[in-house]
Design an enzyme around this catalytic site. Structure first.
Site, PDB file in Angstrom:
ATOM      1  N   ALA A  25       0.916  -1.135   0.014  1.00  0.00           N
ATOM      2  CA  ALA A  25      -0.110  -0.089  -0.342  1.00  0.00           C
ATOM      3  C   ALA A  25       0.685   1.496  -0.402  1.00  0.00           C
ATOM      4  CB  ALA A  25      -1.149   0.468   0.854  1.00  0.00           C
ATOM      5  N   ALA A  26       2.090   0.971  -0.337  1.00  0.00           N
ATOM      6  CA  ALA A  26       3.078   2.244  -0.198  1.00  0.00           C
ATOM      7  C   ALA A  26       2.516   3.278  -1.409  1.00  0.00           C
ATOM      8  CB  ALA A  26       4.863   1.815  -0.596  1.00  0.00           C
ATOM      9  N   GLY A  27       2.752   2.486  -2.790  1.00  0.00           N
ATOM     10  CA  GLY A  27       1.846   2.483  -3.601  1.00  0.00           C
ATOM     11  C   GLY A  27       0.129   3.680  -3.629  1.00  0.00           C
ATOM     12  N   ASP A  28      -0.152   2.835  -2.948  1.00  0.00           N
ATOM     13  CA  ASP A  28      -1.651   3.389  -2.730  1.00  0.00           C
ATOM     14  C   ASP A  28      -1.582   4.491  -1.836  1.00  0.00           C
ATOM     15  OD1 ASP A  28      -2.851   1.598  -4.228  1.00  0.00           O
ATOM     16  OD2 ASP A  28      -3.108   0.102  -2.593  1.00  0.00           O
TER      17      ASP A  28
HETATM   18  O1  RIB Z   1      -1.172  -2.232  -3.269  1.00  0.00           O
HETATM   19  C1  RIB Z   1      -1.751  -3.052  -2.107  1.00  0.00           C
HETATM   20  C2  RIB Z   1      -3.001  -4.122  -1.862  1.00  0.00           C
HETATM   21  O2  RIB Z   1      -3.379  -4.820  -3.810  1.00  0.00           O
HETATM   22  C3  RIB Z   1      -3.034  -5.180  -1.420  1.00  0.00           C
HETATM   23  O3  RIB Z   1      -4.295  -3.812   0.164  1.00  0.00           O
HETATM   24  C4  RIB Z   1      -4.307  -5.630  -2.391  1.00  0.00           C
HETATM   25  O4  RIB Z   1      -5.775  -6.327  -1.486  1.00  0.00           O
HETATM   26  C5  RIB Z   1      -4.361  -5.671  -3.831  1.00  0.00           C
HETATM   27  O5  RIB Z   1      -5.715  -4.775  -3.770  1.00  0.00           O
END
Ligand code: RIB
Length: 311
Positions: free
Chosen positions: A249-252
């Site tokens: 989730a760093a990219g998120d």
């Molecule tokens: O970017 C990370 C995410 O990728 C995770 O939370 C996983 O569920 C996938 O969607």
């Protein structure tokens, strides 16, 4: 930070095991304790934007099951408008199966899309007012392609800004890329879009992706930061030094923060600087949504860098 963001995307429960190293094909290894964390690229980005202070609406699908209920409750706790999240009867909530290499903090992820695969263009059209009312639409590629297209069409029709995170890696037609104000991709994703290689200089990848039609492109490069290419110039934005324990989730965190900063009227460059800090901080904590930083944490680190911020 007072802007509004609409995220159309995936919602997963992440099933996570930390291991001393990633297993080789055909190998069984023993890991640490099993943990579950709320996740999914769409959900992570929505919460990341909300924690930056944006007003956020989430459009997506969960299953009519315990994971779905727990994820809906999570959005409510995080202050994300969950009224456009529908439950799909007879289908499981999406799941991410994640192995984290505890030495490097790197991961491998397999997603079982479940209800995310049943998010239709009609679902998005039925909440078009929510999409149109946000300053920024943020989409990824973990839900059906035609649904992403529908969301972009609605947002563009209302003159809203569109941020596309081209993740997971996939081919995106030029017709879609030309509708995008900011394309965000990591090196592998950008290489797939441009025909380059993941080892290429991220600035070259960003400039090559810019030629495909978006108004601006950011290529994220982990600890190296990110490279921004736009029609009026390009630059490298450094990350901050951190001890990475889990890059999930760093990219998120980057994408959600960038969308929140753009929605509040900041420039693309300012938004990318904040996104780099948010992504680095997310890598210092375990899990997807539990790792996402708050606005204050990002502001403090930006101030340390001499970047003036008021959240
Ligand atoms: O970017 C990370 C995410 O990728 C995770 O939370 C996983 O569920 C996938 O969607």
């Amino acid at each position: 930070m007072s802007g509004s963001v609409c995220v159309v995307g995936s919602i997963n429960m992440d099933l996570v095991v930390r291991t001393p190293r990633l297993p080789a094909p055909g190998e069984t290894i023993l890991g640490g304790p099993f943990e579950t964390f709320p996740g999914g690229k769409g959900a992570n980005q929505a919460v990341a934007a909300a924690r930056m202070g944006a007003r956020v609406s989430m459009v997506g699908r969960i299953g009519a099951d315990d994971y779905g209920q727990s994820l809906r409750a999570m959005f409510v706790r995080e202050g994300v408008d969950a009224t456009a999240i529908r439950a799909t009867a007879g289908t499981a909530t999406g799941v991410g199966v994640i192995i984290v290499d505890e030495r490097a903090g790197e991961n491998t992820i397999v997603v079982a899309p479940g209800a995310n695969a049943s998010l239709t263009p009609e679902d998005v059209e039925s909440v078009a007012g929510i999409v149109r009312s946000a300053a920024v639409l943020l989409v990824q590629l973990e839900t059906p392609f035609e649904t992403v297209e529908a969301a972009i069409r609605i947002a563009r029709g209302a003159g809203r800004r569109v941020v596309l995170n081209a993740a997971p890696a996939g081919v995106v037609p030029g017709a879609m890329l030309r509708q995008v104000d900011l394309l965000v991709a990591n090196r592998g994703e950008a290489a797939l879009l441009t025909g380059g290689a993941a080892e290429d200089d991220p600035l070259t990848l960003a400039r090559d992706a810019l030629r495909l039609g978006p108004a601006a492109v950011v290529v994220t490069a982990g600890a190296e930061g990110a490279c921004l290419a736009a029609r009026d110039g390009s630059l490298r934005v450094p990350s901050i030094p951190v001890r990475a324990v889990d890059s999930t989730a760093a990219g998120d965190a980057f994408c959600g923060s960038v969308a929140a900063w753009l929605a509040s009227g900041r420039s693309v460059e300012e938004a990318v600087r904040a996104g780099c800090v948010a992504g680095a901080l997310a890598a210092t904590r375990a899990g997807a949504i539990p790792s996402l930083p708050k606005a204050h944490d990002v502001s403090v680190r930006l101030s340390d860098l001499g970047v003036s911020v008021t959240c």
